[in-house]
Design an enzyme around this catalytic site. Structure first.
Site: not given
Length: 632
Positions: A334, A368
């Site tokens: 990720e 994020c």
């Protein structure tokens, strides 16, 4: 439960009812049977509750989480390096060993000094997790749920302390900690308790005509010891989420946290160790590693690690993927994001302005899946820019844990950044945008710059900023900022908006806002990303598979897909009626073959019979099968 049903369907009563003798239901034995069945049910429920109820944890709260605590301020040079210095004793114990310094980035207060793990230390911790996992993999889901339930109760009961610990180590606000750390982690534990077992239970798969006499299943078995390498922006959530998923799947877990948050992560992981212990399991099942980059290979290249979850930057993700390839270790990456929020024409801007503000400035933009690009139609650009710039100018920046003696209002909206190493780069990219004609707004005269807090001179603060009239070819529109900066990008047509949204190398999350949900869904389906929310942002983080595509990585964590990625999906096939029919080799196909011609006729006839698109083809295949099988 089967015993209770059997008692209720007492043969004497069942026979009478089947024969139409209604008086059977008035038979004295029936109420006695019900009473006895209810008693058994109560005992079972009490037994189940006894073995599923959470166990209280006695776990001390660090005094540094107290808002009135005031620590020693570390000189700025050492805040940047995190390295030892013999002139700063006793902060750094003497000797050849390297140490990692923890500090509050909002105040500069020293939190602690931890010895950095060496490669040998990491290997020992992996071995400890491996030894504990040999027993843990045989635990039941009931036992695993009890650990999760114990932690959930502890987190709910101690949410204030947990939020303050996260704030102290990252500089975030209590509201950001409540939303991004506590609430999200509780929701993920709730999902594990309610749906985790279902996702990992043996799953029966559908079959076809040829294998209709077989039963096919997929069993999800533990991998062994898995690793998670996590970022610093959410120390509670980023440590607990992969650990809980890993142990729920039956694995041991080695977590490597960021050097920025070793102080808080050690405390959060310690709570998991304590929960394992009080529930009767080996606390060594979960290990915490914190090291400098050169020692990390002991984790990423270890043949004992069976899966790696990484949350962080793209350059580091590529290194980890390369290391993992040495042992063919599967990896979930990720990486970065540049999430767009597409605002469709005629959208009620006032209705969604608060969501946009939260999407951009949650955790000071160090998120994020935070919104980095706001795409709005030309007709509404001016209204949106004015609306957001007015709100940004009212944002208050500071520390929720600064001692009251500091003498400033502690009702704040935005906390600090994790450090100041990126400030020069941020200022440069914003200045370049301004030189290209972009509008820049912020608090006072410090828009797009480091903010020197008048009372917290040792903290790292950046002014919440809005940059308008951004075009897709600018650096500020392409690079991940990870900062409290909103960029507004006007568009003329929806097709152009989609092109702008898909115009970066990142493709993690996205959002679409509009007056008509169906129209918004049509646009959402055309966005290149791993996740998208309609008239919301970031909510997919809670119980859906999380991850991106393109430069944002691959693989998923969270949800059934993430949980199953931490297991070995073993295919198991057995006979449906083993006493009646099992696989046998027809003589025409048995070695040594008697006739190549008839063996081919048999197999080709079988294909036509099973998969022919017309009934005549299937009948012809059946005839060929019969003729070939008669050849001895």
């Amino acid at each position: 439960m089967d015993a209770i049903i059997s008692l209720m369907l007492h043969p004497r009563l069942t026979m009478r009812f089947a024969n139409g003798e209604r008086s059977g239901w008035l038979d004295p034995i029936y109420p006695l049977t019900l009473f006895f069945a209810f008693g058994i049910y109560t005992v079972i429920q009490k037994h189940h509750k006894k073995h599923n109820s959470p166990i209280p944890i006695q776990y001390s709260i660090p005094n540094r989480a107290d808002p009135e605590w005031k620590g020693l301020v570390i000189p700025e040079a050492h805040l940047e390096s995190h390295l030892e210095d013999t002139n700063l004793t006793p902060l750094f114990p003497p000797g050849d060993r390297r140490f990692i310094t923890s500090f509050d980035p909002a105040t500069g207060f020293h939190l602690g000094t931890n010895a950095a793990d060496s490669a040998d230390d990491i290997e020992i911790k992996i071995e400890k997790a491996k030894e504990a996992q040999w027993k843990w993999k045989f635990t039941t889901f009931t036992q695993r749920k009890r650990v999760v339930r114990t932690l959930l109760k502890w987190l709910v009961d101690n949410q204030d302390a947990c939020a303050r610990v996260a704030c102290r180590d990252t500089g975030k606000t209590l509201v950001d900690a409540a939303l991004g750390e506590v609430l999200t982690t509780c929701s993920k534990m709730e999902w594990l308790l309610n749906h985790g077992e279902k996702a990992l239970r043996p799953e029966r798969r559908s079959t076809n005509l040829m294998l209709s006499y077989k039963i096919g299943e997929v069993h999800y078995e533990p991998l062994g010891v898995v690793a998670a390498i996590t970022s610093w922006n959410y120390p509670l959530h980023n440590s607990w989420s992969p650990i809980l998923a890993g142990i729920f799947a039956g694995n041991g877990v080695v977590l490597k946290c960021s050097e920025h948050v070793i102080w808080s992560t050690a405390w959060f992981v310690g709570a998991i160790n304590e929960a394992l212990r009080v529930c009767g399991h080996d606390p060594e099942l979960v290990q915490l590693v914190c090291c400098f980059p050169e020692a990390a290979e002991a984790l990423t290249k270890s043949p004992e690690i069976k899966h790696i979850t990484f949350i962080g930057s793209e350059p580091v993700g590529k290194i980890i993927a390369k290391d993992a390839a040495e042992n063919l270790t599967p990896v979930t990456l990720e990486l970065g994001g540049k999430d767009p929020a597409v605002i469709l024409p005629n959208t009620d801007l006032e209705k969604w302005s608060s969501t946009l503000m939260r999407g951009v400035f949650q955790n000071m933009g160090q998120n994020c899946i935070g919104i980095e690009r706001i795409l709005v139609h030309d007709d509404q650009y001016d209204a949106l820019y004015e609306m957001l710039s007015d709100r940004i100018k009212k944002l208050r920046t500071g520390s929720v844990l600064a001692p009251s003696a500091e003498g400033y209002i502690q009702t704040i909206d935005c906390g600090s950044m994790i450090d100041g190493r990126r400030f020069a780069g941020l200022q440069s990219v914003i200045e370049a945008a301004a030189s290209a004609g972009c509008q820049v707004e912020g608090v006072g005269e410090t828009a797009g710059q480091e903010y020197k807090h008048p009372h917290l001179t040792n903290g790292y603060y950046f002014t919440p900023t809005i940059v308008g009239s951004v075009t897709k070819d600018m650096d500020i529109a392409k690079m991940e900022l990870f900062a409290p900066v909103a960029t507004i990008m006007p568009y003329e047509t929806i097709e152009q908006a989609i092109d702008i949204a898909n115009g970066t190398r990142y493709a993690l999350g996205a959002a679409v806002f509009g007056p008509d949900q169906d129209e918004a869904v049509v646009v959402a389906k055309q966005l290149e990303c791993g996740m998208v929310a309609v008239n919301d942002f970031g909510v997919f983080y809670v119980n859906l598979p999380f991850g991106g595509v393109k430069g944002s990585g691959y693989g998923r964590f969270g949800g059934p897909e993430g949980l199953r990625s931490l297991t070995n999906p073993k295919a198991v096939i057995i006979d449906r009626f083993p006493r009646l029919i099992q696989t046998s080799i027809p003589k025409v196909l048995d070695y040594p073959l008697r006739s190549l011609y008839w063996s081919w006729e048999f197999t080709s006839g079988l294909v036509r019979f099973l998969y022919g698109d017309r009934w005549r083809t299937r009948i012809a295949g059946l005839v060929a099968l019969y003729r070939a099988s008669k050849q001895q």
